[in-house]
Design a protein around this motif. Sequence first.
Motif, PDB file in Angstrom:
ATOM      1  N   THR A  91       0.851  -1.187   0.000  1.00 34.44           N
ATOM      2  CA  THR A  91       0.000   0.000   0.000  1.00 34.44           C
ATOM      3  C   THR A  91       0.885   1.235   0.000  1.00 34.44           C
ATOM      4  OG1 THR A  91      -0.138   0.114   2.410  1.00 34.44           O
ATOM      5  CG2 THR A  91      -1.838  -1.166   1.278  1.00 34.44           C
ATOM      6  N   THR A  92       0.305   2.348  -0.396  1.00 34.94           N
ATOM      7  CA  THR A  92       1.045   3.599  -0.393  1.00 34.94           C
ATOM      8  C   THR A  92       1.171   4.122   1.031  1.00 34.94           C
ATOM      9  OG1 THR A  92      -0.977   4.867  -0.714  1.00 34.94           O
ATOM     10  CG2 THR A  92       0.265   4.267  -2.700  1.00 34.94           C
ATOM     11  N   SER A  93       2.011   5.110   1.191  1.00 33.52           N
ATOM     12  CA  SER A  93       2.142   5.760   2.495  1.00 33.52           C
ATOM     13  C   SER A  93       0.773   6.302   2.895  1.00 33.52           C
ATOM     14  CB  SER A  93       3.152   6.902   2.392  1.00 33.52           C
ATOM     15  OG  SER A  93       3.277   7.548   3.620  1.00 33.52           O
ATOM     16  N   GLY A  94       0.386   6.033   4.095  1.00 35.24           N
ATOM     17  CA  GLY A  94      -0.931   6.447   4.555  1.00 35.24           C
ATOM     18  C   GLY A  94      -2.034   5.474   4.196  1.00 35.24           C
ATOM     19  N   ASN A  95      -1.680   4.393   3.486  1.00 37.79           N
ATOM     20  CA  ASN A  95      -2.631   3.343   3.125  1.00 37.79           C
ATOM     21  C   ASN A  95      -3.843   3.882   2.364  1.00 37.79           C
ATOM     22  OD1 ASN A  95      -1.074   1.333   4.512  1.00 37.79           O
ATOM     23  ND2 ASN A  95      -1.856   2.185   6.410  1.00 37.79           N
ATOM     24  N   LEU A  96      -3.573   4.810   1.441  1.00 39.79           N
ATOM     25  CA  LEU A  96      -4.656   5.403   0.669  1.00 39.79           C
ATOM     26  C   LEU A  96      -4.997   4.593  -0.582  1.00 39.79           C
ATOM     27  CD1 LEU A  96      -3.535   9.132   0.948  1.00 39.79           C
ATOM     28  CD2 LEU A  96      -5.252   7.922   2.319  1.00 39.79           C
ATOM     29  N   SER A  97      -4.015   3.842  -1.087  1.00 40.95           N
ATOM     30  CA  SER A  97      -4.241   3.029  -2.279  1.00 40.95           C
ATOM     31  C   SER A  97      -3.228   1.891  -2.312  1.00 40.95           C
ATOM     32  CB  SER A  97      -4.133   3.882  -3.548  1.00 40.95           C
ATOM     33  OG  SER A  97      -2.858   4.471  -3.643  1.00 40.95           O
ATOM     34  N   PHE A  98      -3.425   0.986  -3.256  1.00 39.81           N
ATOM     35  CA  PHE A  98      -2.489  -0.113  -3.448  1.00 39.81           C
ATOM     36  C   PHE A  98      -1.383   0.339  -4.382  1.00 39.81           C
ATOM     37  CE2 PHE A  98      -6.438  -2.253  -2.342  1.00 39.81           C
ATOM     38  CZ  PHE A  98      -5.997  -3.142  -1.375  1.00 39.81           C
ATOM     39  N   GLU A  99      -0.194  -0.158  -4.135  1.00 37.23           N
ATOM     40  CA  GLU A  99       0.949   0.149  -4.977  1.00 37.23           C
ATOM     41  C   GLU A  99       1.526  -1.166  -5.488  1.00 37.23           C
ATOM     42  OE1 GLU A  99       4.047   3.503  -4.381  1.00 37.23           O
ATOM     43  OE2 GLU A  99       4.722   1.773  -3.221  1.00 37.23           O
ATOM     44  N   VAL A 100       1.720  -1.249  -6.798  1.00 40.51           N
ATOM     45  CA  VAL A 100       2.271  -2.451  -7.405  1.00 40.51           C
ATOM     46  C   VAL A 100       3.510  -2.056  -8.202  1.00 40.51           C
ATOM     47  CG1 VAL A 100       1.857  -4.386  -8.964  1.00 40.51           C
ATOM     48  CG2 VAL A 100      -0.027  -3.479  -7.583  1.00 40.51           C
ATOM     49  N   GLU A 101       4.622  -2.661  -7.850  1.00 37.32           N
ATOM     50  CA  GLU A 101       5.849  -2.478  -8.619  1.00 37.32           C
ATOM     51  C   GLU A 101       5.979  -3.694  -9.531  1.00 37.32           C
ATOM     52  OE1 GLU A 101       9.222  -1.822  -6.065  1.00 37.32           O
ATOM     53  OE2 GLU A 101       8.133  -0.333  -4.894  1.00 37.32           O
ATOM     54  N   ASP A 112      16.637  -6.834 -21.859  1.00 36.04           N
ATOM     55  CA  ASP A 112      15.919  -5.624 -21.477  1.00 36.04           C
ATOM     56  C   ASP A 112      15.149  -5.831 -20.181  1.00 36.04           C
ATOM     57  OD1 ASP A 112      16.727  -4.155 -23.674  1.00 36.04           O
ATOM     58  OD2 ASP A 112      15.045  -4.822 -24.905  1.00 36.04           O
ATOM     59  N   THR A 113      15.092  -4.779 -19.387  1.00 39.93           N
ATOM     60  CA  THR A 113      14.325  -4.778 -18.150  1.00 39.93           C
ATOM     61  C   THR A 113      13.373  -3.596 -18.179  1.00 39.93           C
ATOM     62  OG1 THR A 113      16.117  -5.797 -16.897  1.00 39.93           O
ATOM     63  CG2 THR A 113      14.455  -4.607 -15.639  1.00 39.93           C
ATOM     64  N   PHE A 114      12.125  -3.864 -17.824  1.00 43.60           N
ATOM     65  CA  PHE A 114      11.112  -2.821 -17.775  1.00 43.60           C
ATOM     66  C   PHE A 114      10.531  -2.776 -16.368  1.00 43.60           C
ATOM     67  CE2 PHE A 114      11.195  -4.513 -22.074  1.00 43.60           C
ATOM     68  CZ  PHE A 114      11.393  -3.358 -22.826  1.00 43.60           C
ATOM     69  N   GLU A 115      10.352  -1.578 -15.865  1.00 40.00           N
ATOM     70  CA  GLU A 115       9.734  -1.406 -14.552  1.00 40.00           C
ATOM     71  C   GLU A 115       8.573  -0.444 -14.669  1.00 40.00           C
ATOM     72  OE1 GLU A 115      12.633  -0.324 -11.622  1.00 40.00           O
ATOM     73  OE2 GLU A 115      13.859  -2.089 -12.032  1.00 40.00           O
ATOM     74  N   LYS A 116       7.470  -0.785 -13.981  1.00 44.69           N
ATOM     75  CA  LYS A 116       6.279   0.065 -13.960  1.00 44.69           C
ATOM     76  C   LYS A 116       5.795   0.185 -12.524  1.00 44.69           C
ATOM     77  CE  LYS A 116       4.406  -1.508 -18.391  1.00 44.69           C
ATOM     78  NZ  LYS A 116       3.264  -2.188 -19.006  1.00 44.69           N
ATOM     79  N   GLN A 117       5.304   1.342 -12.192  1.00 45.23           N
ATOM     80  CA  GLN A 117       4.658   1.576 -10.900  1.00 45.23           C
ATOM     81  C   GLN A 117       3.169   1.749 -11.169  1.00 45.23           C
ATOM     82  OE1 GLN A 117       7.135   1.049  -8.241  1.00 45.23           O
ATOM     83  NE2 GLN A 117       6.222   2.864  -7.394  1.00 45.23           N
ATOM     84  N   HIS A 118       2.348   0.966 -10.502  1.00 45.81           N
ATOM     85  CA  HIS A 118       0.892   1.084 -10.636  1.00 45.81           C
ATOM     86  C   HIS A 118       0.322   1.513  -9.289  1.00 45.81           C
ATOM     87  CE1 HIS A 118       1.009  -1.322 -14.367  1.00 45.81           C
ATOM     88  NE2 HIS A 118       1.846  -2.125 -13.724  1.00 45.81           N
ATOM     89  N   ARG A 119      -0.737   2.292  -9.333  1.00 47.74           N
ATOM     90  CA  ARG A 119      -1.505   2.621  -8.129  1.00 47.74           C
ATOM     91  C   ARG A 119      -2.968   2.319  -8.418  1.00 47.74           C
ATOM     92  NH1 ARG A 119       1.286   7.525  -5.155  1.00 47.74           N
ATOM     93  NH2 ARG A 119       3.160   6.360  -4.625  1.00 47.74           N
ATOM     94  N   PHE A 120      -3.576   1.608  -7.487  1.00 49.16           N
ATOM     95  CA  PHE A 120      -4.969   1.203  -7.648  1.00 49.16           C
ATOM     96  C   PHE A 120      -5.737   1.515  -6.368  1.00 49.16           C
ATOM     97  CE2 PHE A 120      -2.550  -1.818 -10.304  1.00 49.16           C
ATOM     98  CZ  PHE A 120      -3.103  -1.519 -11.539  1.00 49.16           C
ATOM     99  N   GLN A 121      -7.002   1.827  -6.537  1.00 46.73           N
ATOM    100  CA  GLN A 121      -7.856   2.119  -5.391  1.00 46.73           C
ATOM    101  C   GLN A 121      -8.473   0.853  -4.794  1.00 46.73           C
ATOM    102  OE1 GLN A 121      -8.113   5.159  -3.903  1.00 46.73           O
ATOM    103  NE2 GLN A 121      -6.484   5.620  -5.364  1.00 46.73           N
ATOM    104  N   ALA A 122      -8.618  -0.184  -5.614  1.00 49.72           N
ATOM    105  CA  ALA A 122      -9.325  -1.389  -5.159  1.00 49.72           C
ATOM    106  C   ALA A 122      -8.470  -2.638  -5.338  1.00 49.72           C
ATOM    107  CB  ALA A 122     -10.630  -1.541  -5.933  1.00 49.72           C
TER     108      ALA A 122
END
Length: 149
Positions: A91-101, A112-122
């Motif tokens: 979860t993000t700081s403050g637990n406001l949403s989910f964070e996926v690396e 090749d290496t690819f990195e993405k940061q996702h943020r989701f509410q549910a």
Amino acid sequence: MTSTSIREHLRAAIEETIAHEKQRLHEIYDKSDADIAARIEMMRPLISSLKALELEIGKVEGIEISPAPHGHMATVQLNSSTLQQSFSISTTSGNLSFEVEERSSYKFGDYDTFEKQHRFQAADQVLAIVIEAVGKYIAQQRVLQERKK
């Protein structure tokens, strides 16, 4: 001022400092404990779903679904002969949403290496990207097995 008087003042000053610092540290630790408890509670339904997904797909070589023992995060790793893909879920700081690396590394060519940061509410949104990746991985493995025949 006598030596005893000086020592009494020093003792009083140090005791006051210790008392204030203990209070400050307890407040910091209490807030940290509350944040961790909220993170675990927020992650609980998602971790339950990941465990259910793991039971549903059974033992599949190259797939590792690993919730942390305390329930504050989870990782999903997919390792094939050509691609290594991982999802680190918290979860993000403050637990406001989910964070996926999300990280994908190709094991051929230029590596090749690819990195993405996702943020989701549910939690369902997080589960959807994990299910899509796991489904594609299983399909790839099955097609490769079928082509060997």
